[in-house]
Design a protein around this motif. Structure first.
Motif, short mmCIF file in Angstrom:
data_model
loop_
_atom_site.label_atom_id
_atom_site.label_comp_id
_atom_site.label_asym_id
_atom_site.label_seq_id
_atom_site.Cartn_x
_atom_site.Cartn_y
_atom_site.Cartn_z
N THR A 133 61.97 -5.64 15.70
CA THR A 133 60.47 -5.87 16.32
C THR A 133 59.90 -4.44 16.00
OG1 THR A 133 60.62 -7.70 17.53
CG2 THR A 133 58.81 -6.55 17.93
N SER A 136 59.72 -3.05 12.83
CA SER A 136 58.36 -3.67 12.12
C SER A 136 57.22 -2.96 12.45
CB SER A 136 58.25 -5.17 12.38
OG SER A 136 59.30 -5.80 11.45
N GLU A 137 57.09 -2.93 13.78
CA GLU A 137 55.81 -2.20 14.45
C GLU A 137 55.70 -0.87 13.54
OE1 GLU A 137 56.81 -2.29 18.35
OE2 GLU A 137 56.15 -4.46 18.78
N GLY A 138 56.83 -0.09 13.58
CA GLY A 138 56.59 1.34 13.17
C GLY A 138 55.78 2.07 14.00
N ALA A 140 52.94 1.81 14.92
CA ALA A 140 52.18 1.19 15.72
C ALA A 140 52.45 0.52 17.15
CB ALA A 140 51.47 -0.16 14.89
N VAL B 402 54.69 -10.05 13.32
CA VAL B 402 54.76 -8.73 13.97
C VAL B 402 54.26 -7.71 12.83
CG1 VAL B 402 56.29 -6.97 14.67
CG2 VAL B 402 56.41 -9.32 15.62
N PHE B 403 54.82 -7.70 11.56
CA PHE B 403 54.64 -6.89 10.70
C PHE B 403 53.21 -6.91 10.17
CE2 PHE B 403 54.10 -5.80 6.14
CZ PHE B 403 54.59 -4.56 6.13
N SER B 406 50.75 -5.78 13.46
CA SER B 406 50.90 -4.51 13.93
C SER B 406 50.67 -3.61 12.76
CB SER B 406 52.23 -4.25 14.53
OG SER B 406 53.32 -4.48 13.85
N ARG B 407 51.69 -3.14 12.27
CA ARG B 407 51.67 -2.33 11.03
C ARG B 407 50.70 -2.39 10.08
NH1 ARG B 407 56.79 -0.40 7.76
NH2 ARG B 407 57.85 -0.68 9.62
N LEU B 410 47.42 -1.82 11.27
CA LEU B 410 47.20 -0.65 11.73
C LEU B 410 46.73 0.41 10.48
CD1 LEU B 410 47.73 1.85 14.13
CD2 LEU B 410 49.72 2.24 12.75
#
Lengths: 397, 552
Positions: A133, A136-138, A140, B402-403, B406-407, B410
């Motif tokens: 997770t 995936s968020e990196g 962010a 999630v990918f 969020s990313r 963003l």
């Protein structure tokens, strides 16, 4: 079996019942005694400390210590007290990886009670889920801290360049092997162990070389493992790194030929050992203690192998994310996880190995210094794919 | 978002007096399908990380072949067994004078509220090595029998547990069809001297076939996507292998994605097969359905009651008994603040499940309507598309979202958008809708099929506006299907684990995530109470939903 006239103490615990010492006081490390008496500490920054009320910074040490036979009779321990740390103030988002979320939340709630200005938001899932997770968020990610029960998952996040480097005052109390590159630091240790049924086997029946296990007569059709469990896969990963692919493949095949039984998790493995359904098993050390806490008379004890993958000490640990807007608070928070109170909490409630040398483990467990773990970089435990390929090829998975 | 207003506007659209659905409905249905399929895009992005050679190697490995065979065998057995169990129970409880019909109806549907992973745990605790049954046998001096017991592990045990806890899908959809079934036809057949079995085959079966098939399809796809049961029962199917891959890092995630694509390909094949065998039927006469029994069983009534009774012992009494045993037996485990069960977990579960049920039914209505009213290939594609998300393993769907939320948000719209959407309740509800839409579409569609267009036409002739015709004619006729759909979605949302763990808003604990928390920590005893609460709350919700019909 190897000859055993050595006097180095490394093997002496193997000659006594490790878990027989319920209630027997572990020898207290006295090195940190000067730091006892929580009010003598000097503040190193932070706002003025509140000293009114029970739940102020001088919170009673006993509140962190667990109850029950395994926690009783422990002497005072050393380490740095919470009172000697800077105050926690502000809001942190903490991602918890793995199965101790409830216990960890309990500790977090204690920190909140001590520091009225501190609040936390926690979310939890499995170690790999949480690491994936965050990956995936990196950039962010809402997480300030990633606190996980498996070094491999911490390393996976660190390998993506998503963690901040921890300052020396955070990592100093912990032995070097448990913060290999300061991208994360161990908070509690979990040793690979061999729980065995004392009605069926004696300590001498368990070789101290894990590679000899497939040939042990007493294990035939009476040993269990949990190959889908992350800690087991880390153990096989360590074996791959130490012994090489071919030897690991042979070992896995040998265990299958010896009629090993598959379980869903290592708590069930340890439980089956206590039930007598198995003579022995592969499990993290604390599961046997948990079985014993629930059933004090269970015929179960622990053996440890020496200098090989079977003696791996993996850690739960914490990392601070590079994307965090509250890094200073997060660093201070990690220092709190390494405080004497938190370490005592892990030792007496999760039966883990404390990471700070001044705090002994519970229940007659040999201290980390007496164990002989293999020397591998825990960061390499995140390279799990070849392990899975190998296990699949052999038919273990 | 008030469901009532939504229904009104939908009704306006849906019951125009033309025979074919209007463009707006088609667009709406296609839009829903596209939204549900959108996570697939993120799956493809993930799979693109693999080189072609790696992908081929993985897809042609021995393991993958075994896994495919295992998965198909499991799906075939569970689906057939669920039909064999669900259809007779539905007929018994709807069309016969079975004693205590209402009671048996509730009991027959209830296994759906038991999460299959808890069912699997219970079965392992009861029949597994050193389980309750071997212990009992040893105690009464029958220890010699123990080695002769069949193992609970592997295909047999997995199929048994999945059948016991998913057959209610078939039971409920069949029941909804039987309730919307016009019994005057049956009576006509009976006056023509057909015996009940003959009449059943010639009149009832064609009418309820869509309902049975819809239920069977749900069972088949649930079986494909369920992770907990095969994991506990140690049977290697897609989900178990995907889980292992996801627990590694780097290429493992791409592997998991690839395996998920393969799983979805299998799903697509099953959907294609299903549309081959399910014939659409002529519409019924849309008279209000009758729930009074039509077949008198005579003295056999009491014997017939044994079927639901025996089934209930294995689906309800056994798991509840084992949970209670855990509750009583649980040792002096650790009890800290973080492990204490709080009532708000239950209200959180109910809150999000109600939101999801309402949203899913709203989304399902245009799709079901379009699919029920039109025979165009597009309508088939749109309806079938909604089933793909249902077969996606929850973890994979969760990480895809999630990918995206969020990313990708963003990078595309800046941090504000990501913070707004990511880990928000609407996103979680959307994920549930993606996973559970077919449960509502299937049962709604089979009800829509039973609505006589002439009745709607008559209402329009008598001066009802489309909205009125929908409210006064169509809605009452399809309400059993809608309610069954809403009930199914509510129940499955209550017990969904994988997606919830990954996407829940921080600090939003539900019963299921709490159960996960304590059982991961090894405190099984503490999982017993919330599991019983989950079964009880879900069970209560079934009682009003299983009333014959709501007339309002």
């Amino acid at each position: 079996m190897t000859d055993d006239d050595t006097t180095n103490g490394r093997r002496t615990y193997r000659r006594r019942k490790v878990l027989a010492g319920l209630g027997a006081a572990g020898a207290a490390g006295l090195a940190g005694c000067g730091a006892l008496g929580g009010d003598s500490g000097t503040e190193t920054g932070g706002a003025g400390r509140t000293t009114d009320g029970e739940d102020s910074v001088g919170a009673a040490f006993e509140e962190f210590r667990g109850s029950g036979p395994l926690a009783e009779g422990r002497a005072d321990v050393g380490g740095t007290r919470i009172a000697d740390l800077p105050n926690l103030s502000g809001e942190l988002t903490i991602y918890l990886g793995g199965g101790e979320g409830g216990l960890y939340r309990d500790l977090l709630a204690r920190f909140e009670r001590i520091y009225p200005d501190f609040t936390y938001n926690a979310r939890e899932a499995g170690t790999a889920d949480t690491a994936n997770t965050i990956i995936s968020e990196g950039a962010a990610t809402p997480a300030d801290v990633f606190w996980s029960v498996d070094a491999g998952s911490l390393a996976a996040v660190a390998n993506e360049g998503l963690t901040a480097s921890l300052p020396s005052e955070v990592v100093d109390p912990v032995p070097d092997e448990f913060h290999p590159d300061d991208s994360w630091v161990g908070t509690a240790g979990r040793a690979r162990a061999v729980p065995y049924n004392t009605d069926e086997l004696s300590a001498e029946d368990v070789p101290d070389d894990v590679m000899a296990f497939p040939e042990v007569e007493g294990f035939r059709n009476a040993i269990g493992w949990a190959p889908t469990y992350g800690a087991f896969q880390s153990f096989i990963t360590a074996m791959r790194l130490i012994e090489g692919e071919d030897a690991t493949r042979e070992w896995l095949r040998g265990m299958l030929d010896a009629g090993v039984t598959e379980y869903n998790n290592e708590f069930l493995v340890s439980n089956s050992v206590a039930d007598g359904a198995l003579n022995a098993g592969f499990a993290n050390h604390y599961y046997a203690l948990r079985v014993q806490a629930a059933r004090p008379n269970a015929p179960i004890d622990l053996a440890f192998t020496s200098g090989d993958a079977g003696g791996l000490i993996n850690v739960a640990g914490a990392a601070v994310t590079a994307a965090s807007q509250n890094q200073d608070l997060a660093f201070t928070f990690v220092r709190h996880l390494l405080s004497a109170e938190a370490q005592e909490f892990f030792a007496t409630r999760t039966y883990a190995y404390p990471m700070v040398g001044d705090i002994p483990p519970v229940g007659g467990l040999p201290p980390v210094s007496e164990l002989n773990p293999p020397s591998i970089d825990l960061n390499e435990l995140s390279n799990i794919q070849p392990t899975l390929d190998l296990m699949r090829e052999v038919g273990v998975l | 978002m008030g469901p009532a207003g939504g229904f009104g506007r939908l009704g306006d659209l849906l019951d125009r007096d033309d025979d074919q659905p209007r463009v707006a409905v088609v667009l709406l249905a296609a839009g829903v399908a596209a939204a549900v399929l959108s996570p697939l895009i993120w799956l493809l992005v993930g799979a693109a990380e693999l080189s072609a050679a790696e992908a081929v190697a993985l897809l042609t490995s021995n393991t993958t072949g075994d896994v495919l065979v295992n998965s198909l065998a499991l799906v075939g057995i569970v689906t057939a067994a669920s039909v064999a169990l669900g259809v007779p129970l539905a007929v018994l409880t709807v069309q016969t004078d079975l004693p205590f019909r209402r009671f048996w109806t509730v009991l027959a549907a209830l296994p759906l509220v038991v999460p299959s992973y808890i069912g699997a745990f219970a079965y392992v605790s009861a029949f597994g090595p050193s389980g309750a049954l071997p212990d009992l046998l040893t105690d009464v001096g029958l220890g010699a029998v123990v080695p002769l017991l069949p193992t609970v592990y592997g295909l047999g045990g997995t199929a048994l547990v999945l059948t016991l806890f998913t057959y209610p899908y078939v039971f409920l959809t069949t029941r909804a069809s039987l309730l919307s079934f016009d019994t005057t036809q049956l009576e006509a057949a009976r006056t023509l001297n057909h015996s009940y079995p003959q009449a059943f085959r010639r009149v009832i079966l064609p009418q309820i076939a869509p309902g049975v098939t819809a239920g069977a399809l749900l069972v088949a796809l649930y079986t494909l996507s369920d992770f907990g049961t095969p994991a506990i029962m140690r049977f290697d199917v897609f989900t178990r292998v995907i889980y292992v891959e996801l627990n590694s890092f780097g290429v493992g995630r791409a592997n998991a994605t690839l395996l998920s694509m393969q799983l979805l390909a299998v799903t697509a094949v099953i959907l294609a097969l299903e549309s081959r065998v399910s014939g659409d039927t002529a519409a019924g006469y849309g008279t209000p359905s009758s729930v009074k029994s039509v077949v008198s069983l005579g003295p056999v009534r009491w014997l017939a009651a044994c079927l639901p009774a025996v089934v209930s012992v294995f689906t309800l009494a056994l798991p509840v008994g084992i949970l209670t045993m855990w509750l009583v037996r649980s040792g002096p485990g650790y009890s800290g603040g973080g492990l204490a069960f709080r009532p708000e977990f239950a209200t959180n579960s109910v809150y999000v499940a109600v939101l999801t049920a309402a949203a899913t039914v709203l989304f399902a209505l245009p799709v079901a309507y379009y699919a029920g009213r039109s025979d165009s290939p597009l309508s088939k594609v749109v309806e079938r598309a909604t089933y793909l998300g249902y077969a996606m393993p929850g973890v994979v769907l969760g990480l895809a979202l999630v990918f995206f939320s969020s990313r990708w948000l963003l990078d595309t719209f800046g941090p504000g958008a990501a913070q707004l959407v990511y880990q928000s309740l609407p996103l979680l509800v959307f994920a549930y809708v993606v996973r559970f839409l077919p449960q509502a579409v299937g049962s709604t569609r089979s009800s829509v099929l039973g609505v006589d267009r002439d009745l709607v036409g008559a209402a329009r002739l008598l001066g009802e506006p489309p909205r009125g015709a929908f409210r006064r004619v169509t809605l009452p006729l399809i309400s059993p299907g809608l309610l069954a759909g809403a009930a199914l979605v509510f129940l499955t949302t209550m017990k969904e684990l994988d997606t919830t763990l990954i996407l829940h808003p921080t600090g939003f604990t539900t019963i299921v995530t709490y159960i996960w928390r304590v059982q991961e920590a090894g405190y099984y005893g503490r999982a017993a109470l919330p599991a019983l609460v989950l079964v009880a709350v879900s069970g209560l919700s079934m009682v009003p939903l299983l009333r014959g019909r709501d007339d309002d």
